[in-house]
Write an enzyme that holds these catalytic residues in place. Structure first.
Site, PDB file in Angstrom:
ATOM      1  N   LEU B 219     -16.477  -9.291   6.975  1.00  0.00           N
ATOM      2  CA  LEU B 219     -17.151  -8.156   7.599  1.00  0.00           C
ATOM      3  C   LEU B 219     -18.091  -7.481   6.628  1.00  0.00           C
ATOM      4  O   LEU B 219     -17.339  -6.912   5.607  1.00  0.00           O
ATOM      5  CB  LEU B 219     -16.101  -7.325   8.647  1.00  0.00           C
ATOM      6  CG  LEU B 219     -17.185  -6.367   9.085  1.00  0.00           C
ATOM      7  CD1 LEU B 219     -18.005  -6.658  10.215  1.00  0.00           C
ATOM      8  CD2 LEU B 219     -15.981  -5.219   9.624  1.00  0.00           C
ATOM      9  N   ASP B 220     -19.184  -7.339   6.592  1.00  0.00           N
ATOM     10  CA  ASP B 220     -20.174  -6.411   5.813  1.00  0.00           C
ATOM     11  C   ASP B 220     -19.780  -6.878   4.243  1.00  0.00           C
ATOM     12  O   ASP B 220     -20.283  -6.025   3.450  1.00  0.00           O
ATOM     13  CB  ASP B 220     -19.326  -4.948   5.897  1.00  0.00           C
ATOM     14  CG  ASP B 220     -19.514  -4.589   7.447  1.00  0.00           C
ATOM     15  OD1 ASP B 220     -20.565  -5.012   8.310  1.00  0.00           O
ATOM     16  OD2 ASP B 220     -18.919  -3.517   7.858  1.00  0.00           O
TER      17      ASP B 220
END
Lengths: 275, 275, 275, 275
Positions: B219-220
């Site tokens: 994520l991210d």
């Protein structure tokens, strides 16, 4: 005569009224007034006013009118005494020295302290004492004690870490609570710690930055005073970024010091309120 | 006729010469050429050229001239097919819809998928299919399978997460490797995860930002395509920051999509090379 | 060995091919190559390459391969000789001196010339000749002739006007065609002429700027090299703007000089092409 | 209950005191207060306060306490009625429509007026009246009279020129003094008049911008509300600049309207004071 009044404490109905009432009674004219009430109901105000009259009487009247728990500072000292810490990089230091030489710093640089002697020639051009206090062959505590002994000569109000590449211990920081300003070469809280430009390169960011902040117990985590950024692209190596970033570091540190030395920065938990 | 040639692979002496030689032999005129060699000696080049002649012969000549291991793409499809994912926020979606309506997006929005039906009225104004696929009463896998079934209808080249507030599993991401673009409402890598404006407020930053990036397993943490920032001060609450930040989110996502859809973005490890 | 090749002239099919062909034959490896073709069909290219071999033979081969009318410069001198002009403001000068002292300027400051002696003490700290050439009791021509005589001592390649507050005549400028860089304290073409911050204040702008440009016959109208801006609001007086603007002036001038001294700036009519 | 008080007039000792005194007597709590005194001694203040009590009594007490010549506005209408003017460009209009559709505009778009029918399909998606009032075969006066007749239906408080490409006459402007907001696609005062991106290209600037301002008698010369800029380089044609600039135009117009519609903008001669 022009005066500056700084005030903070728990919010309360009538605080502004009470202050302006006292100033009105003393025939003072408010030049500017800026206040802020935090979501947690803390009140901060900075007032500039002018007029004849006895500042001591004004402050006494303010204290007797305002609720207890309110902090007041009237006319803080104009020019702060500071000691600048550096390691080997000259950019921020050069900027401070030039500003100081032309009386633009709102501060007196009492001395420069460094763990290397690289920047002695630059500092000596400006006739400022340079203390080379090597960290080699010393424990961290011994090194900091040597620094503290040197600081005892000057008793500065603020320490400015102008690319000082060593972590200060909690013990050291507690000698100067909220009185140490550091420039960190990243857009905090991104890239905490060492080699932020290397980290920025590895992460492939498209913008780099710099952050001026007060130093507290945890490295790179004190209240932020000022930040700025610059665009980069894939062509820049970590070294290119470091070169490009220096301009931002200089201007962010300068901006932060201007705010701090002009008594515009209140500390509110881990945040700053700038009025 | 105008052509675009994309090329990447291990660096080698004569790569530019060999390409320009082939183009010269085919009587093509180079309009623009931009290349990059990474510190790890990977070569990336984007060439626009024009002239009469058979593109198939050109690409064949290029392959026979260039060393093996070089990837070539000639004339990638102009208008990409995309599906847009949203949750409840309309700002980025509204921007995309308006651009699409005036043929400025370099892409065809085949459909919008959302885990809420909040934005259905907006999407229907523009005559685009809206698929409300609730995550409620479903496991994460069931939800993603429902989405994948819908995507099977459209077979999009790119998924655009325009404030889609759910984390995608590694399994899902692997269906669209380097083909999912997300807008994250912080200046990554600062404030990874949920509620970045709340995090930014708590940290007391003076600048907030937004980041458009490819989605990878973590994520991210995928390759960053574009970032931008905006100044804030102590007066802004986390909610004020979220409101102010939407403009930045919109313009960063738009900028990133323009680059991706115009075939200007190469992926190099966890970084992007933009030519 | 690393080489830089600068090239400009009328566009023609095969220019890039011909250059890369020659470099390939000489066994040179292209590190970076950037080119631009203007709408008026002028071609500009900057190539960095490296390899063993005789630069003179390379340039001869290039001349014999390329069409006539193409200008070539191979390996322009690395460190430019410059003379800096100032009046009374120290900011840009201080920046240049510090950079020069640490060998970051890509240039040798041969001397500083001023129509006031205000900045002599600063310059002397850095051991650089300072020529105080007052304009008082002199006609404009007499003053410029005195300056030209001083310049004859140094024969600089570039003149840097680092807040030199006098207009130069066309006659003077023609001694240094496209070799005078000026920093103007506004966002040109807004606020041409004297007192731009006063003009900016009167107009009530919300952003101020600075512009580095080559000086041509018409004041403030030569090709622009770099610009930057800073936000202001109604609270700033013209004097506040001037103070705030100095940071921008410094960084814009530094950026422009870096580009010029690294031979990245081509002049194309009244515009610059930066490769 | 929350109130907003706007106040301006000649500066005078005790103005802040007198206002806070009245509010204190009415048991109101000041949430925020921002004031400005111009160099020409005009006083401007915006106060937000809350508490029980009769607004009418508060304003009466304020009037009887304050010197004559002070303008007061208590609780200006929250949502402004506006008519939007466009020609053929959809960008700013699209932004306004989306914001309006989600109740983020602090205004009611009563109608859109255009001298072309290009944007009718977009406007009709949002269920807003669209008036196509062609300027063809009409004198300027006839055209403006037709517009004024349409405006009479709506009686808007503000006109928003969202890329309306016609100059309004002084006569027309005087119907809406300081109530017409225009977005100009340049960084004023640079590139006044037609085709600013073409002008910017010709001048070879490195930064382009946009300016939102009130319209007064002279085209492009009214008080500036907001400005922003974007970097460009030599590669951009005038058309590229126009495309790139649209993002800036949109965000500057949005920002300006937010300030105007929230009653934060005072006009002071040809400048704005934003509190």
């Amino acid at each position: 005569m022009k005066h500056i009044l700084l005030m903070n404490g728990p919010d309360n109905k009538g605080l502004i009224y009470n202050v302006t009432h006292v100033l009105y009674n003393h025939n003072q004219n408010i030049i500017s007034q800026d206040e802020y009430v935090s979501p947690s109901k803390q009140f901060f105000m900075r007032t500039e006013f002018e007029g004849e009259g006895d500042p001591e009487k004004i402050i006494n009247d303010l204290y007797s009118t305002l609720p207890t728990g309110i902090n007041l500072r009237l006319n803080p000292k104009k020019k702060k005494d500071i000691v600048v810490f550096v390691t080997k990089e000259h950019d921020c230091l050069g900027e401070l020295l030039i500003r100081y030489a032309f009386d633009e710093l709102d501060a007196t640089i009492q001395a420069v302290i460094s763990n290397y002697n690289t920047l002695q020639p630059l500092v000596s051009k400006f006739g400022i004492p340079f203390h080379f206090i090597s960290h080699e062959h010393k424990t961290r505590n011994e090194h900091e004690e040597a620094i503290l002994r040197t600081l005892d000569i000057y008793k500065p109000e603020y320490l400015v870490l102008a690319k000082y590449m060593r972590v200060l211990t909690t013990d050291f920081v507690q000698h100067y609570p909220h009185r140490i300003v550091n420039i960190h070469h990243s857009f905090l809280p991104a890239f905490i710690g060492a080699n932020p430009y290397r980290q920025a390169y590895e992460r492939g960011v498209k913008i780099i930055g710099a952050t001026a902040h007060f130093v507290n117990d945890n490295l790179d985590e004190g209240p932020i005073i000022a930040q700025d950024v610059k665009e980069v692209d894939h062509r820049l190596t970590a070294i290119d970024m470091a070169t490009l970033g220096k301009d931002t570091e200089k201007s962010v540190l300068s901006k932060a010091l201007k705010l701090v030395f002009n008594d515009r920065v209140f500390i509110h938990g881990n945040r700053t309120v700038i009025l």
